[in-house]
Design an enzyme around this catalytic site. Structure first.
Site, mmCIF file in Angstrom:
data_model
loop_
_atom_site.group_PDB
_atom_site.id
_atom_site.type_symbol
_atom_site.label_atom_id
_atom_site.label_comp_id
_atom_site.label_asym_id
_atom_site.label_seq_id
_atom_site.Cartn_x
_atom_site.Cartn_y
_atom_site.Cartn_z
ATOM 1 N N ASP A 45 -58.645 30.759 -9.886
ATOM 2 C CA ASP A 45 -57.912 30.285 -8.710
ATOM 3 C C ASP A 45 -57.156 28.993 -8.978
ATOM 4 O O ASP A 45 -56.739 28.293 -8.047
ATOM 5 C CB ASP A 45 -58.872 30.092 -7.534
ATOM 6 C CG ASP A 45 -59.961 29.064 -7.822
ATOM 7 O OD1 ASP A 45 -60.104 28.658 -9.003
ATOM 8 O OD2 ASP A 45 -60.674 28.677 -6.878
ATOM 9 N N HIS A 79 -32.396 24.499 -22.493
ATOM 10 C CA HIS A 79 -31.369 25.376 -23.054
ATOM 11 C C HIS A 79 -30.634 25.936 -21.844
ATOM 12 O O HIS A 79 -31.002 26.976 -21.302
ATOM 13 C CB HIS A 79 -31.982 26.484 -23.908
ATOM 14 C CG HIS A 79 -32.548 25.984 -25.208
ATOM 15 N ND1 HIS A 79 -33.235 26.793 -26.079
ATOM 16 C CD2 HIS A 79 -32.530 24.752 -25.797
ATOM 17 C CE1 HIS A 79 -33.615 26.095 -27.140
ATOM 18 N NE2 HIS A 79 -33.199 24.850 -26.976
ATOM 19 N N TYR A 137 -35.065 20.687 -43.525
ATOM 20 C CA TYR A 137 -36.491 20.987 -43.557
ATOM 21 C C TYR A 137 -36.824 21.444 -44.974
ATOM 22 O O TYR A 137 -36.506 22.570 -45.371
ATOM 23 C CB TYR A 137 -36.825 22.065 -42.519
ATOM 24 C CG TYR A 137 -36.205 21.746 -41.174
ATOM 25 C CD1 TYR A 137 -36.849 20.902 -40.277
ATOM 26 C CD2 TYR A 137 -34.940 22.234 -40.831
ATOM 27 C CE1 TYR A 137 -36.260 20.574 -39.058
ATOM 28 C CE2 TYR A 137 -34.348 21.913 -39.617
ATOM 29 C CZ TYR A 137 -35.008 21.079 -38.733
ATOM 30 O OH TYR A 137 -34.419 20.752 -37.535
ATOM 31 N N ASP A 139 -33.205 15.871 -23.779
ATOM 32 C CA ASP A 139 -33.638 16.523 -25.025
ATOM 33 C C ASP A 139 -33.222 15.641 -26.192
ATOM 34 O O ASP A 139 -32.063 15.637 -26.591
ATOM 35 C CB ASP A 139 -32.996 17.911 -25.122
ATOM 36 C CG ASP A 139 -33.508 18.725 -26.291
ATOM 37 O OD1 ASP A 139 -34.454 18.267 -26.970
ATOM 38 O OD2 ASP A 139 -32.977 19.828 -26.524
ATOM 39 N N GLU A 190 -31.396 14.273 -32.883
ATOM 40 C CA GLU A 190 -30.763 14.969 -31.746
ATOM 41 C C GLU A 190 -30.386 13.986 -30.649
ATOM 42 O O GLU A 190 -31.208 13.167 -30.223
ATOM 43 C CB GLU A 190 -31.719 16.017 -31.175
ATOM 44 C CG GLU A 190 -31.193 16.766 -29.973
ATOM 45 C CD GLU A 190 -32.184 17.788 -29.443
ATOM 46 O OE1 GLU A 190 -31.764 18.692 -28.697
ATOM 47 O OE2 GLU A 190 -33.390 17.685 -29.779
ATOM 48 N N HIS A 209 -31.075 26.620 -38.142
ATOM 49 C CA HIS A 209 -30.761 26.731 -36.709
ATOM 50 C C HIS A 209 -29.349 26.216 -36.437
ATOM 51 O O HIS A 209 -28.685 25.655 -37.311
ATOM 52 C CB HIS A 209 -31.793 25.992 -35.851
ATOM 53 C CG HIS A 209 -31.910 24.518 -36.128
ATOM 54 N ND1 HIS A 209 -31.011 23.589 -35.639
ATOM 55 C CD2 HIS A 209 -32.828 23.810 -36.827
ATOM 56 C CE1 HIS A 209 -31.379 22.376 -36.016
ATOM 57 N NE2 HIS A 209 -32.474 22.476 -36.753
ATOM 58 N N HIS A 237 -40.635 24.799 -34.015
ATOM 59 C CA HIS A 237 -41.247 24.724 -32.689
ATOM 60 C C HIS A 237 -42.753 24.452 -32.812
ATOM 61 O O HIS A 237 -43.567 25.134 -32.193
ATOM 62 C CB HIS A 237 -40.982 26.010 -31.897
ATOM 63 C CG HIS A 237 -39.558 26.159 -31.468
ATOM 64 N ND1 HIS A 237 -39.056 27.318 -30.923
ATOM 65 C CD2 HIS A 237 -38.517 25.284 -31.501
ATOM 66 C CE1 HIS A 237 -37.769 27.164 -30.650
ATOM 67 N NE2 HIS A 237 -37.422 25.931 -30.990
ATOM 68 N N ASP A 245 -39.594 15.563 -30.978
ATOM 69 C CA ASP A 245 -38.579 16.241 -30.165
ATOM 70 C C ASP A 245 -39.137 16.293 -28.754
ATOM 71 O O ASP A 245 -40.059 17.065 -28.477
ATOM 72 C CB ASP A 245 -38.332 17.646 -30.726
ATOM 73 C CG ASP A 245 -37.172 18.363 -30.034
ATOM 74 O OD1 ASP A 245 -36.830 17.991 -28.901
ATOM 75 O OD2 ASP A 245 -36.629 19.310 -30.636
ATOM 76 N N HIS A 276 -26.853 22.966 -28.138
ATOM 77 C CA HIS A 276 -26.886 23.904 -27.021
ATOM 78 C C HIS A 276 -26.499 23.161 -25.751
ATOM 79 O O HIS A 276 -26.450 21.925 -25.709
ATOM 80 C CB HIS A 276 -28.285 24.533 -26.876
ATOM 81 C CG HIS A 276 -29.406 23.520 -26.805
ATOM 82 N ND1 HIS A 276 -29.703 22.806 -25.655
ATOM 83 C CD2 HIS A 276 -30.284 23.086 -27.739
ATOM 84 C CE1 HIS A 276 -30.720 22.002 -25.889
ATOM 85 N NE2 HIS A 276 -31.096 22.143 -27.150
ATOM 86 N N GLU A 301 -27.816 18.328 -32.859
ATOM 87 C CA GLU A 301 -29.129 18.192 -33.495
ATOM 88 C C GLU A 301 -29.209 18.832 -34.875
ATOM 89 O O GLU A 301 -29.956 19.788 -35.091
ATOM 90 C CB GLU A 301 -30.207 18.789 -32.590
ATOM 91 C CG GLU A 301 -29.901 20.197 -32.072
ATOM 92 C CD GLU A 301 -31.020 20.747 -31.214
ATOM 93 O OE1 GLU A 301 -32.172 20.773 -31.676
ATOM 94 O OE2 GLU A 301 -30.732 21.158 -30.081
ATOM 95 N N ARG A 332 -34.946 15.868 -38.180
ATOM 96 C CA ARG A 332 -33.957 16.304 -37.189
ATOM 97 C C ARG A 332 -33.580 15.083 -36.365
ATOM 98 O O ARG A 332 -34.446 14.270 -36.022
ATOM 99 C CB ARG A 332 -34.510 17.421 -36.294
ATOM 100 C CG ARG A 332 -33.480 17.972 -35.313
ATOM 101 C CD ARG A 332 -33.903 19.322 -34.703
ATOM 102 N NE ARG A 332 -35.111 19.282 -33.907
ATOM 103 C CZ ARG A 332 -36.277 19.795 -34.285
ATOM 104 N NH1 ARG A 332 -36.416 20.361 -35.479
ATOM 105 N NH2 ARG A 332 -37.337 19.722 -33.496
#
Length: 458
Positions: A45, A367, A407, A277, A425, A356, A249, A266, A360, A403, A423
């Site tokens: 619940d 996104h 890697y 972001d 961004e 990647h 991710h 990130d 975006h 971004e 990275r």
């Protein structure tokens, strides 16, 4: 808040509904149905914190669950109907105050409101003899079932001359086009969300120490988000150290941060429905190694080249293409890839280390909604129109992320370059003249990062 997004003036949302109605009119009219998100059970619940549907919020500013907006566009004009939860003093003791249908027209600027329990009974009347019903295809199985039931009830009345809508149309493309260009209110909210998020990244840099767990820095982010009024993270924060930074991710955020490692964060907050972001990468000890610095400078240069392409009239893809060329050059210069830059790009060899895209759309969703290609109507008549649609041209009011990253994983790499994930961004607003970096308060040059971290340790 149970009314329009901390905004006592509901004119913004009324204007959006009128803009959508005009687009419906040009497409033949009908009824648009936009539900909010359902409540999701976490366990038994216990529920997940409720988060409204972005399309619904965009048109109403209303943040309560169990609600639906209907916009009727016909020869007599435009009318907006809201279905929402009725006032219930007993339930409000447990779950908080509700706006209720009686107060909704004045609070939200809709023309009429009714209890959500009345939706099934009133839906056939809203749909009867309309040229079309507009839905977000695949967005809500529950609404799809309700509309199907309403169609069946209308078909049963066919002998009396009542008909269901003649067409079922996808509402999403119309709303996506509207959401793609932000208005002044949206930009103001996003700037606040991004400023809060930039300060959270600064806080994480100040508190980082080798030996800590990644989640200790995540806690610093969350502290800064809530301290400044953000309702939640805009997405699951990534705090990835060492080899974990090469997992795009990464979710666990539980590893111990080793001396000499880099930390990739990130993370961005959500404020009044709008997302930030930002990604920053920094050395947990406060000083880059020579190899880390060399790779970092390549990524930073790639981002600068990409940001230079965020200009009105430029294709969305231009930023990615510019970043790829700089990254490929850097990989060749560092002797991590062999061949010329053109060969590395043509063969896709760079994708081992950069897999990647470079950005975006950003807005109500991290996104965000919007096609990355020019609308299909611009290429109709071609035998292969969809494949030939060019990259979307940027316009003032669009907000994009930039971004790029590298890697580096693999035992075949030189020891100093192994397990480096970087990275960088930023969130960039397209203005009439340039791309305005909204997240520049978060340090990203090597000197700025090392100085900030040295001061925090002094």
């Amino acid at each position: 808040m149970s009314q329009a997004s901390n905004d006592s003036d509901h004119g913004i949302y009324r204007a959006r509904r009128e803009m959508l109605a005009e687009r419906l009119r040009l497409a033949g009219g009908g009824v648009a149905l936009v539900p909010t998100a359902p409540v999701a059970i976490r366990s038994r619940d216990s529920e997940f914190p409720f988060r409204h549907d972005s399309y619904f919020h965009y048109l109403t500013g209303f943040t309560e669950p169990e609600a639906l907006l209907a916009i009727v566009c016909d020869a007599s004009g435009v009318r907006s109907h809201l279905f929402c939860r009725a006032r219930d003093p007993e339930q409000e003791v447990w779950t908080g105050w509700r706006l209720g249908p009686d107060a909704a027209p004045a609070a939200l600027g809709v023309d009429a409101a009714a209890p959500i329990e009345r939706l099934d009974a009133e839906l056939p009347g809203l749909l009867a003899d309309r040229p079309a019903v507009w839905l977000g295809f695949g967005h809500s199985a529950a609404l799809d079932a309700r509309v199907a039931a309403a169609f069946e009830r209308l078909r049963e009345r066919a002998r009396s001359g009542v008909q269901p809508p003649a067409a079922l149309r996808d509402l999403t493309p119309l709303l996506d086009e509207m959401r793609l260009v932000k208005d002044a209110q949206e930009i103001g909210t996003m700037k606040r969300a991004i400023a809060i998020s930039a300060h959270a990244h600064i806080r994480a840099m100040r508190h980082a120490r080798a030996g800590q767990r990644e989640y200790e820095l995540e806690a610093e982010l969350l502290h800064e988000f809530r301290r400044h009024g953000a309702q939640s993270p805009a997405y699951g924060s990534i705090v990835a150290s060492g080899a974990n930074a090469c997992v795009l991710h990464y979710e666990r955020n539980d590893a111990r941060m080793a001396p000499g490692s880099l930390v990739l964060i990130d993370a961005g907050c959500e404020l009044d429905g709008y997302a930030a972001d930002i990604t920053r990468t920094f050395p947990v000890d406060g000083r880059f190694t020579p190899e880390q610095r060399a790779v970092y400078e390549v990524v930073l240069a790639a981002q600068a080249a990409a940001i230079d392409c965020v200009l009105p009239g430029q294709p969305f893809d231009a930023a990615h293409d510019a970043a790829v060329r700089v990254l490929a050059q850097g990989l060749v210069d560092l002797k991590l890839l062999a061949g010329s830059v053109d060969e590395v790009i043509a063969s896709g060899a760079y994708k081992r280390f950069y897999m990647h895209r470079t950005g975006h759309w950003l807005g109500l969703d991290v996104h965000d909604a919007g096609d990355y290609r020019e609308p299909l109507a611009a290429t109709l008549g071609s035998p292969d129109a969809a494949a030939e649609r060019p990259s979307r041209r940027l316009k003032p009011g669009m907000v994009v992320t930039v971004e790029p990253g590298l890697y580096l994983r693999g035992d075949d790499l030189p020891p100093g370059f192994r397990d480096i994930g970087i990275r960088i961004e930023d969130d960039v607003l397209v203005t009439v003249a340039e791309g305005e970096v909204l997240s520049e308060a978060a340090p990203k040059s090597v000197a700025a990062i090392e100085t900030l971290m040295a001061e925090a340790r002094a």
